[in-house]
Design a protein around this motif. Structure first.
Motif, short mmCIF file in Angstrom:
data_model
loop_
_atom_site.label_atom_id
_atom_site.label_comp_id
_atom_site.label_asym_id
_atom_site.label_seq_id
_atom_site.Cartn_x
_atom_site.Cartn_y
_atom_site.Cartn_z
N CYS A 68 15.77 -11.42 39.97
CA CYS A 68 14.83 -12.52 39.74
C CYS A 68 15.28 -13.40 38.57
O CYS A 68 15.61 -12.90 37.49
CB CYS A 68 13.44 -11.94 39.46
SG CYS A 68 12.24 -13.19 39.00
N VAL A 69 15.27 -14.72 38.80
CA VAL A 69 15.66 -15.65 37.73
C VAL A 69 14.43 -16.39 37.17
O VAL A 69 14.57 -17.37 36.45
CB VAL A 69 16.71 -16.67 38.24
CG1 VAL A 69 18.01 -15.98 38.60
CG2 VAL A 69 16.18 -17.49 39.40
N LYS A 70 13.26 -15.92 37.56
CA LYS A 70 11.98 -16.46 37.04
C LYS A 70 11.80 -17.95 37.34
O LYS A 70 11.29 -18.71 36.51
CB LYS A 70 11.81 -16.22 35.53
CG LYS A 70 11.73 -14.76 35.13
CD LYS A 70 13.03 -14.31 34.53
CE LYS A 70 13.13 -12.82 34.37
NZ LYS A 70 14.48 -12.36 34.10
N CYS A 71 12.26 -18.37 38.51
CA CYS A 71 12.17 -19.80 38.85
C CYS A 71 10.74 -20.21 39.21
O CYS A 71 10.39 -21.39 39.15
CB CYS A 71 13.10 -20.12 40.01
SG CYS A 71 12.63 -19.30 41.54
N GLY A 72 9.93 -19.25 39.66
CA GLY A 72 8.52 -19.55 39.98
C GLY A 72 8.29 -20.11 41.37
O GLY A 72 7.15 -20.43 41.72
N CYS B 13 8.31 -18.55 44.17
CA CYS B 13 7.41 -17.64 44.90
C CYS B 13 5.96 -17.88 44.50
O CYS B 13 5.06 -17.88 45.34
CB CYS B 13 7.81 -16.19 44.66
SG CYS B 13 7.88 -15.74 42.92
N CYS C 194 12.00 -17.28 48.29
CA CYS C 194 12.78 -16.89 47.10
C CYS C 194 14.25 -17.23 47.30
O CYS C 194 14.89 -16.76 48.24
CB CYS C 194 12.64 -15.39 46.83
SG CYS C 194 13.75 -14.84 45.52
N PRO C 195 14.81 -18.06 46.43
CA PRO C 195 16.20 -18.48 46.64
C PRO C 195 17.23 -17.45 46.19
O PRO C 195 18.42 -17.62 46.41
CB PRO C 195 16.30 -19.74 45.76
CG PRO C 195 15.32 -19.53 44.66
CD PRO C 195 14.21 -18.68 45.24
N ILE D 144 13.11 -10.85 46.61
CA ILE D 144 11.88 -10.25 47.15
C ILE D 144 12.19 -9.55 48.47
O ILE D 144 12.87 -10.12 49.33
CB ILE D 144 10.78 -11.32 47.34
CG1 ILE D 144 10.53 -12.04 46.01
CG2 ILE D 144 9.50 -10.69 47.87
CD1 ILE D 144 9.48 -13.12 46.05
S1 SF4 Z 1 11.25 -16.95 43.71
FE1 SF4 Z 1 12.52 -15.13 43.47
S2 SF4 Z 1 13.82 -15.59 41.72
FE2 SF4 Z 1 12.14 -17.07 41.66
S3 SF4 Z 1 10.57 -16.10 40.34
FE3 SF4 Z 1 10.11 -15.50 42.43
S4 SF4 Z 1 11.15 -13.53 42.72
FE4 SF4 Z 1 12.03 -14.49 40.92
#
Ligand code: SF4
Ligand code: SF4
Length: 387
Positions: free
Chosen positions: A322-326, A328, A365-366, A370
């Motif tokens: 996860c890169v915490k892009c948000g 999702c 999710c890119p 997930i």
């Molecule tokens: S979309 Fe994927 S990479 Fe981005 S915050 Fe959610 S789980 Fe993390």
């Protein structure tokens, strides 16, 4: 008997010829489509991913269909798709479809906004917000991709038309139709409403596992074509050794009259002659294809019902990816969100009490972070006892 063409093809360099053969095997397009009609080519442009990821329709298959139509005098062509997140033009550029379309002089259709479109014939959905270009088209040519899907097990011909619904409005449909069966009913309405004339599936390199965006490319080596999306999806399911009757879109679409889901009434036409669906499976199928094959949850073991919430399948985040892009978090259609950032610098966390299991977060999710989680004990129980 309903015809589904199956043309073996293991190399995208041969895709154009395979597409041509497949369309000819089901009788060509002249009797199906008037040459004056405006046709919208609808590939799968789910995400901005390179073509090798097998997430989007391959440009060679898209180009094969487009060239076939142009060669047969169909000149009013455009193309487009509306992904749930991101820019469709960017996605088309990344996977090579924009270049293939430019080379053939086919313009991008208007997918920049949506039009509220009533549907009086709907059984569960009486309107859709369709991308601008969709109601303007006289006919749709569905150029779908052979992939797995967490909610409906597979995404094939029928599900691909969901990309005609504009952008984030797709999320609202997940809230309104919050499980695989209700969602399949909505998809059946959509397929009844939209004038798709021909369905061509890119199954040369399919996607297995954590699809429809985060799965693994899998060589299946086929192009499929049909005028019937359910028959086509039934053949797809059979080729990957998934009981077609476990696919809600097949059963519900079949009952709704979208197409034929009885494998016994489907003829698989190949360049070497006709096959039954079991014969096609034995000759061209792949048992190792990674797809969810467990039986449907029927609640047969009464004493396990109280634990259903604990043992049901659910999306989960691999923290290291996860890169915490948000994305999702933004994709979750549940009012108030079923996942959110709790601590700065940490991945989002789920509130499973609110989650409806639509898998929009997993789909969008890119980073393939997930995945579909099921308690290992539940997995065994599901297979053995049909919980
Ligand atoms: S979309 Fe994927 S990479 Fe981005 S915050 Fe959610 S789980 Fe993390
Ligand atoms: S958390 Fe994910 S699976 Fe659950 S409702 Fe939101 S988008 Fe759907």
């Amino acid at each position: 008997m309903v015809k589904v063409a199956l043309v073996p093809c293991t190399d995208y360099a041969q895709a154009e010829k395979a597409v041509e053969t497949a369309i000819d095997l089901i009788g060509g397009v002249e009797t199906l489509i008037n040459k004056e009609e405006k046709l919208l080519l609808k590939p799968n442009l789910l995400a901005k991913t390179p073509v090798e990821k097998a997430c989007t329709t391959h440009p060679a298959v898209f180009g094969g269909v487009a060239k076939y139509l142009l060669a047969h005098g169909y000149t009013h062509l455009s193309y487009g798709d509306s992904p749930g997140h991101g820019d469709p033009h960017g996605n088309a550029k990344e996977c090579g479809i924009a270049a293939a379309a430019d080379a053939l002089g086919i313009p991008a259709a208007d997918f920049s906004g949506g039009i509220r479109t009533p549907y009086a014939g709907g059984k569960v959905a009486n309107e859709f917000i369709l991308a601008n270009a969709v109601p303007e088209a006289d006919g749709i040519i569905n150029i779908c991709k052979m992939k797995t899907h967490m909610l409906e097990r597979i995404t094939g011909a029928q599900k691909n038309l969901f990309g005609c619904v504009f952008g984030l409005n797709k999320g609202a449909s997940h809230v309104k139709f919050p499980n695989s069966v209700e969602f399949a009913k909505m998809l059946a309405d959509l397929n009844c409403m939209l004038p798709a004339r021909l369905h061509v599936m890119d199954g040369i390199v399919a996607m297995e596992g954590n699809g429809p965006q985060s799965g693994t490319p899998k060589q299946m080596g086929v192009i499929l074509a049909s005028t019937d999306p359910i028959a086509l999806d039934t053949v797809f399911a059979s080729l990957v050794y998934l009981d077609p009757t476990l696919v809600p879109t097949n059963v519900i679409g079949g009952a709704r009259g979208v197409g034929e889901c009885d494998a016994a009434k489907i003829e698989v036409v190949t360049p070497d002659g006709s096959l039954t669906v079991p014969e096609a499976q034995a000759k061209y199928g792949d048992k190792t294809f990674d797809v969810y094959r467990a039986p449907e949850d029927k609640g047969e073991i009464k004493y396990l019902r109280p634990f259903k919430k604990l043992i049901r399948r659910r999306p989960k985040i691999k923290k290291d990816l996860c890169v915490k892009c948000g994305i999702c978090v933004k994709s979750c259609p549940v009012p108030g969100g079923a996942l959110h950032f709790e601590k700065k610098g940490k991945p989002p966390v789920y509130d499973y009490s609110k989650c409806i299991g639509c898998y929009c977060c997993q789909e969008m999710c890119p980073k393939r972070a997930i995945y579909d989680y099921q308690n290992p004990i539940a997995k065994i129980a599901n297979i053995k006892f049909k919980i």
